[in-house]
Design an enzyme around this catalytic site. Structure first.
Site, PDB file in Angstrom:
ATOM      1  N   ARG A   1     -33.402  90.397   1.563  1.00  0.00           N
ATOM      2  CA  ARG A   1     -33.272  91.841   1.791  1.00  0.00           C
ATOM      3  C   ARG A   1     -33.939  92.599   0.634  1.00  0.00           C
ATOM      4  NH1 ARG A   1     -29.138  93.512   5.101  1.00  0.00           N
ATOM      5  NH2 ARG A   1     -30.313  95.442   4.988  1.00  0.00           N
TER       6      ARG A   1
ATOM      7  N   HIS B   1     -31.140  97.286  13.758  1.00  0.00           N
ATOM      8  CA  HIS B   1     -31.032  97.009  12.324  1.00  0.00           C
ATOM      9  C   HIS B   1     -32.382  96.429  11.894  1.00  0.00           C
ATOM     10  CE1 HIS B   1     -29.350  96.447   8.506  1.00  0.00           C
ATOM     11  NE2 HIS B   1     -28.435  95.532   8.741  1.00  0.00           N
TER      12      HIS B   1
ATOM     13  N   ASP C   1     -24.499  86.994  15.443  1.00  0.00           N
ATOM     14  CA  ASP C   1     -23.932  88.128  14.691  1.00  0.00           C
ATOM     15  C   ASP C   1     -22.509  88.314  15.187  1.00  0.00           C
ATOM     16  OD1 ASP C   1     -23.647  90.431  13.125  1.00  0.00           O
ATOM     17  OD2 ASP C   1     -24.725  91.726  14.512  1.00  0.00           O
TER      18      ASP C   1
ATOM     19  N   ARG D   1     -27.840 104.791   6.865  1.00  0.00           N
ATOM     20  CA  ARG D   1     -27.027 103.971   7.779  1.00  0.00           C
ATOM     21  C   ARG D   1     -26.089 104.892   8.540  1.00  0.00           C
ATOM     22  NH1 ARG D   1     -23.993  98.264   6.704  1.00  0.00           N
ATOM     23  NH2 ARG D   1     -26.172  97.661   6.905  1.00  0.00           N
TER      24      ARG D   1
ATOM     25  N   CYS E   1     -26.848  87.597   9.782  1.00  0.00           N
ATOM     26  CA  CYS E   1     -27.153  88.699   8.852  1.00  0.00           C
ATOM     27  C   CYS E   1     -26.018  88.936   7.856  1.00  0.00           C
ATOM     28  CB  CYS E   1     -27.468  89.966   9.623  1.00  0.00           C
ATOM     29  SG  CYS E   1     -26.087  90.627  10.569  1.00  0.00           S
TER      30      CYS E   1
ATOM     31  N   GLN F   1     -33.094  94.559   8.494  1.00  0.00           N
ATOM     32  CA  GLN F   1     -32.509  93.212   8.468  1.00  0.00           C
ATOM     33  C   GLN F   1     -33.418  92.229   9.213  1.00  0.00           C
ATOM     34  OE1 GLN F   1     -29.177  91.899   7.283  1.00  0.00           O
ATOM     35  NE2 GLN F   1     -30.496  90.124   7.561  1.00  0.00           N
TER      36      GLN F   1
HETATM   37  N1  NVA Z   1     -23.897  94.147  14.216  1.00  0.00           N
HETATM   38  C1  NVA Z   1     -23.260  94.337  12.952  1.00  0.00           C
HETATM   39  C2  NVA Z   1     -24.242  94.143  11.839  1.00  0.00           C
HETATM   40  C3  NVA Z   1     -23.663  94.299  10.458  1.00  0.00           C
HETATM   41  C4  NVA Z   1     -24.684  94.134   9.369  1.00  0.00           C
HETATM   42  C5  NVA Z   1     -22.622  95.712  12.874  1.00  0.00           C
HETATM   43  O1  NVA Z   1     -23.248  96.679  13.305  1.00  0.00           O
HETATM   44  O2  NVA Z   1     -21.472  95.823  12.425  1.00  0.00           O
HETATM   45  N1   CP Z   2     -26.404  92.478   6.843  1.00  0.00           N
HETATM   46  C1   CP Z   2     -26.029  93.699   6.395  1.00  0.00           C
HETATM   47  O1   CP Z   2     -26.622  94.727   6.728  1.00  0.00           O
HETATM   48  O2   CP Z   2     -24.973  93.660   5.546  1.00  0.00           O
HETATM   49  P1   CP Z   2     -24.173  94.910   4.973  1.00  0.00           P
HETATM   50  O3   CP Z   2     -23.419  95.528   6.140  1.00  0.00           O
HETATM   51  O4   CP Z   2     -23.252  94.328   3.950  1.00  0.00           O
HETATM   52  O5   CP Z   2     -25.126  95.894   4.412  1.00  0.00           O
END
Ligand code: NVA
Ligand code: CP
Length: 306
Positions: free
Chosen positions: A292, A129, A224, A103, A264, A132
């Site tokens: 997941r 992502h 989101d 990540r 998500c 997800q």
């Molecule tokens: N769009 C959000 C998704 C979190 C799982 C982010 O990048 O913070």
């Molecule tokens: N949806 C998701 O990726 O959650 P986290 O940021 O908690 O991993």
């Protein structure tokens, strides 16, 4: 054999993505402990440069359930915080581990990690992502089957309301092209997905200015956060741009009456979605979070060829 990465959905053919989803269903249906040998003797590094609850825990537990050994690293506490190049980290991790789940922010960092000689999985980056979204498609198909709805995913209209430029929305754009469903995106000016990515989805994606237009005929509605991780300095501007864009029961009247609601997570209740909707009967967010685990286990098995 060349190693396989999963940096974006396009790294899979439709047949391969279908194989992963079907394996995920098998793993989900299997009694606990019945697939405990698939990753026996293998280690998977889970490298998190941003906060995570679901992704981190589902990968960690998933690898352990398959008999493998998960190793979790975050920026703080590893040499990444002190500027060790990503490619150096990648080469070293690949001497200990059989796959890397990563990540990060910029795609350039993800690509550096993907120079490792072992499979690398994008666990969220600025541009997408994909794990997800693969899980979200599994969740929609599972929810359709559960209520005896004979439609296939490709026969469904999926709506996206909110930040159409987010990593989530962009992976949904890719998914629409790969799986062939209609994706209707409503986003304010300045928050639309890149046009080349929309074009690559071969006519499956339409852009709308009003949420109601995107929701018309939608069997699944997705949103989101308005401010993603790393965009905190834009929060005020984003709150202004998205004012009035909360997914709530009144907005959902434009969708199919029993449209599934996805998010998500984590959610900012009262911003992109209200409490009543996320807790309501159409919400599938908790199944979405659980899935997941199953889908990512299947993905790892596929990438590692087991
Ligand atoms: N769009 C959000 C998704 C979190 C799982 C982010 O990048 O913070
Ligand atoms: N949806 C998701 O990726 O959650 P986290 O940021 O908690 O991993």
């Amino acid at each position: 054999m060349t190693k396989r990465d999963f940096l974006c959905l396009a790294n899979l053919s439709l047949d391969e993505a279908r194989h992963v989803l079907s394996l995920a269903a098998t793993l989900k249906a299997a009694p606990k402990g019945s697939h405990a040998d698939e990753l026996r003797g293998r280690a998977v590094a889970i490298v998190m440069e941003k906060a995570s609850t679901r992704t981190r825990v589902s990968f960690e537990v998933g690898v352990a359930q398959l008999g493998g050994y998960p190793v979790v690293l975050s920026t703080q506490g590893s040499q990444l915080a002190r500027g060790e190049p990503v490619f150096d980290t990648a080469r070293v991790l690949s001497r200990y581990c059989d796959a890397i789940v990563y990540r990060t922010s910029e795609t350039a960092r993800l690509r550096e990690m993907a120079r490792a000689p072992v499979p690398v999985v994008n666990a969220l980056s600025d541009d997408g992502h994909p794990v997800q979204v693969l899980c979200d498609l599994f969740t929609i198909e599972e929810a359709l089957a559960r209520r005896g709805d004979g439609r296939k995913l490709s026969e469904l209209t999926v709506a996206w309301v909110g930040d159409g430029s987010s990593n989530m929305a962009r992976s949904f754009v890719e998914a629409a092209g790969l799986f062939g469903f209609a994706l209707r995106i409503a986003a304010p000016d300045g928050y639309r997905p890149p046009s080349d990515e929309v074009a690559a989805a071969r006519g499956r994606v339409s852009l709308h200015v009003r949420p109601e237009d995107a929701l018309r005929g939608a069997g699944a509605v997705n949103t989101d956060v308005w401010t993603s991780m790393g965009q905190e300095s834009e929060n005020e501007a984003r709150l202004r741009a998205f004012a009035g864009w909360t997914v709530d029961e009144s907005m959902l009247r434009a969708a199919e009456p029993d449209a599934f609601v996805l998010h998500c997570l984590p959610a900012h209740r009262g911003e992109e979605i209200d409490d009543e909707t996320i807790e309501g009967p159409r919400s599938v967010v908790w199944d979405q979070a659980e899935n997941r685990l199953h889908v990512q286990k299947a993905l790892l098995c596929f990438l590692l060829g087991v």
